[in-house]
Design an enzyme around this catalytic site. Structure first.
Site, PDB file in Angstrom:
ATOM      1  N   TYR A 167     -31.818 -40.011 -12.874  1.00  0.00           N
ATOM      2  CA  TYR A 167     -30.425 -40.381 -12.347  1.00  0.00           C
ATOM      3  C   TYR A 167     -30.257 -40.487 -11.026  1.00  0.00           C
ATOM      4  O   TYR A 167     -29.758 -41.385 -10.428  1.00  0.00           O
ATOM      5  CB  TYR A 167     -29.521 -39.479 -13.291  1.00  0.00           C
ATOM      6  CG  TYR A 167     -28.071 -39.423 -12.715  1.00  0.00           C
ATOM      7  CD1 TYR A 167     -27.171 -40.438 -13.402  1.00  0.00           C
ATOM      8  CD2 TYR A 167     -27.189 -38.751 -11.795  1.00  0.00           C
ATOM      9  CE1 TYR A 167     -25.805 -40.484 -13.204  1.00  0.00           C
ATOM     10  CE2 TYR A 167     -26.056 -38.607 -11.525  1.00  0.00           C
ATOM     11  CZ  TYR A 167     -25.404 -39.763 -12.283  1.00  0.00           C
ATOM     12  OH  TYR A 167     -24.092 -39.716 -11.679  1.00  0.00           O
ATOM     13  N   SER A 175     -23.845 -40.194  -6.491  1.00  0.00           N
ATOM     14  CA  SER A 175     -23.628 -38.815  -6.713  1.00  0.00           C
ATOM     15  C   SER A 175     -24.503 -38.105  -5.519  1.00  0.00           C
ATOM     16  O   SER A 175     -25.277 -38.538  -5.057  1.00  0.00           O
ATOM     17  CB  SER A 175     -24.235 -38.663  -8.109  1.00  0.00           C
ATOM     18  OG  SER A 175     -24.659 -37.376  -8.267  1.00  0.00           O
ATOM     19  N   LYS A 233     -29.282 -43.869  -8.750  1.00  0.00           N
ATOM     20  CA  LYS A 233     -28.213 -43.815  -7.945  1.00  0.00           C
ATOM     21  C   LYS A 233     -28.765 -44.134  -6.341  1.00  0.00           C
ATOM     22  O   LYS A 233     -27.913 -45.041  -5.675  1.00  0.00           O
ATOM     23  CB  LYS A 233     -27.419 -42.701  -8.054  1.00  0.00           C
ATOM     24  CG  LYS A 233     -26.754 -42.499  -9.141  1.00  0.00           C
ATOM     25  CD  LYS A 233     -25.470 -43.446  -9.243  1.00  0.00           C
ATOM     26  CE  LYS A 233     -24.725 -42.985 -10.495  1.00  0.00           C
ATOM     27  NZ  LYS A 233     -23.617 -43.989 -10.807  1.00  0.00           N
TER      28      LYS A 233
END
Lengths: 327, 327
Positions: free
Chosen positions: A149, A125, A153
């Site tokens: 998050y 992402s 990632k």
């Protein structure tokens, strides 16, 4: 070619499976079997020229990843993730799924004896990047995420590169733009309005816009996102060198540009269904997001997205509305 | 102030403990107790004005990190690591110690109830950077490590920033230059020769130089490295923002510059003890290392290293040879 899709029940997973079932192949290689895995049941797959089996499993659980590799898939799509908002709200769940689950998969691949070295396509992402942002973010921008998050990632990207360098797998990480127009119900995620203000009016429904027209962000259609995954599974990965994750191309558009595209495609009546209801909390979150990327590296490797927001709307109409407007 | 040093038996750990025992304080704060932890026994500490206890434990083992926090240390120095060569040779050990051990510590801090939020000083490395390198590497260079060790340090840096942002701890990561002149026996690590060619001649012994005089690298003395750790423990961390790891200042010097500094400090006789024995394998490894950094951010925060290689040699003579040459 044997394919394994982890996270097959998600929006992107379903669209990838649909595409592979339709093509019957991945690039030039016919698919012989496909295994679908998710923590929730995967929807049925259309009739297709290869075997499909579906399993409801949690890859982060001990031994599960090893079990999934019993058939030695040639290509593994690793799409399973706890999304941004949930990873922020539930730290342990985010780390367990997004870090431990991914690592368990990579370690299970490493543990297979012999010459086994599958292509692993990892959905990353642009959340790996954090402020301060350049107006246009280049491929050499440091990965300093501003969320848990994004941290998870970024860590998975580091593992993917190291395990590839060590020869255990052949990894390609694709940093997806915000997917737009998302099909389905109006989404309460902070980014949901970018899709809502297009999708809802196309269905003749009202949509709320919580930010100003000047807000700019980075988009690609679900169809492009699936194409990124397919291309990542089939490209010559030698060209990637040691840095195995790539910022995907996309369309940089403001909310005003979204609205004008909607007007061109569906008229003033559609635009009139959007009502402005400023939301300070959402505005603050979105202010910490990137606005545009120079995805030169991915472009050079053959990844392609839409050219403008009109195309993104047309893709939604073709793929979700059977090619015509209901209004 | 209660201090915990993890990795206290290593070269840097010992020097840090010695410094803290001598100062009796960390910055302006008197030390009330110090706990030393390592997987090997820690050497005895000189008499000092506070309690010292030493434990032989492996932080990566379940429950150990929690036990270490029973006394709620205000400052934790996390220096435990499997070094570069070993992390490359033994993948599982490297990930277990450098990633799982560090994460276990951070998670144990997170698990403590209440307002506990210790300063955690994490020893990182310029190995988080990988080629292609700029001639001088700035603070915004991406972390794309070329080794498993660098990968593990980059992951730990991401965790440190995320756990700090979430309010569990107050982390500062210091990316150490290559420490030079390392005391002790000639070292077989690929980087060992940078120290060997100074230390051995200062002791009247022969030293082998496996690379050419033009090879350039990034150095700081053990004394400076200890000062980095002490400063990281005491600085106002608000100034760091979300990005909690910093490239430390150092001296960029070629092998030729090292040799000329040795000549100025110890004369031609010392230099004549260096013999050139080119080693292609070492030359190739060193070719993948950074040559110089612009450590502007750390400099702005008050971190200081030596100004030139002569100073680095003088520090060795003062700290290891009692201030005089034996030759």
């Amino acid at each position: 070619m044997r394919v394994l899709v982890i996270g097959a029940a998600g929006m992107l997973g379903q669209k990838l499976v649909e595409r592979l079932a339709r093509d019957g192949a991945l690039g030039q290689m016919p698919i012989s079997s496909m295994s679908l895995v998710d923590i929730v049941p995967t929807p049925p797959v259309r009739p297709c020229p290869f075997d499909v089996d579906a399993m409801q499993l949690d890859v982060a659980q001990p031994g599960v990843a090893r079990e999934l590799l019993a058939r030695r898939p040639d290509v593994i799509f690793d799409l399973a993730a706890v999304v941004s908002g949930e990873a922020e709200a539930d730290l342990e769940k985010g780390y367990r799924v997004n870090l431990d689950g991914t690592r368990a998969l990579f370690d299970a691949v490493r543990a297979v004896d012999g010459e086994y070295r599958p292509r692993v396509v990892f959905s990353s992402s642009v959340a790996v990047f954090g402020p301060p942002f350049a107006e246009v973010i280049g491929d050499d921008h440091p990965t300093t995420p501003a969320t848990s998050y994004g941290t998870q990632k970024a860590i998975a990207e580091l593992l993917l590169s190291d395990y590839t360098r060590r020869g255990f797998l052949d990894g390609v990480g694709v940093r997806l733009p915000t997917i737009c127009v998302r099909p389905g119900k109006a989404n309460l995620a902070a980014s949901g309005f970018f899709s809502n203000i297009i999708r809802e009016p196309l269905h003749g429904a009202q949509a709320v816009l919580p930010v100003g027209p000047e807000v700019r962000h980075w988009f690609a259609s679900p169809r492009s996102a699936v194409q990124f995954l397919v291309h990542a599974a089939t490209l010559d990965s030698q060209a990637l060198g040691h840095q195995r994750s790539l910022t995907m191309p996309g369309v940089s558009a403001t909310v005003a540009m979204e609205i004008e595209a909607l007007r061109r495609v569906a008229g003033d009546a559609a635009v009139s269904l959007i009502s402005s209801q400023p939301d300070e909390a959402i505005a603050r979150i979105v202010d910490g997001w990137p606005r545009a990327f120079d995805a030169r590296r991915a472009h050079g490797l053959g990844f392609r997205a839409e050219q403008d927001f009109d195309q993104i709307i047309h893709v939604y109409i073709e793929d979700e509305l059977g090619g015509g407007l209901n209004t």
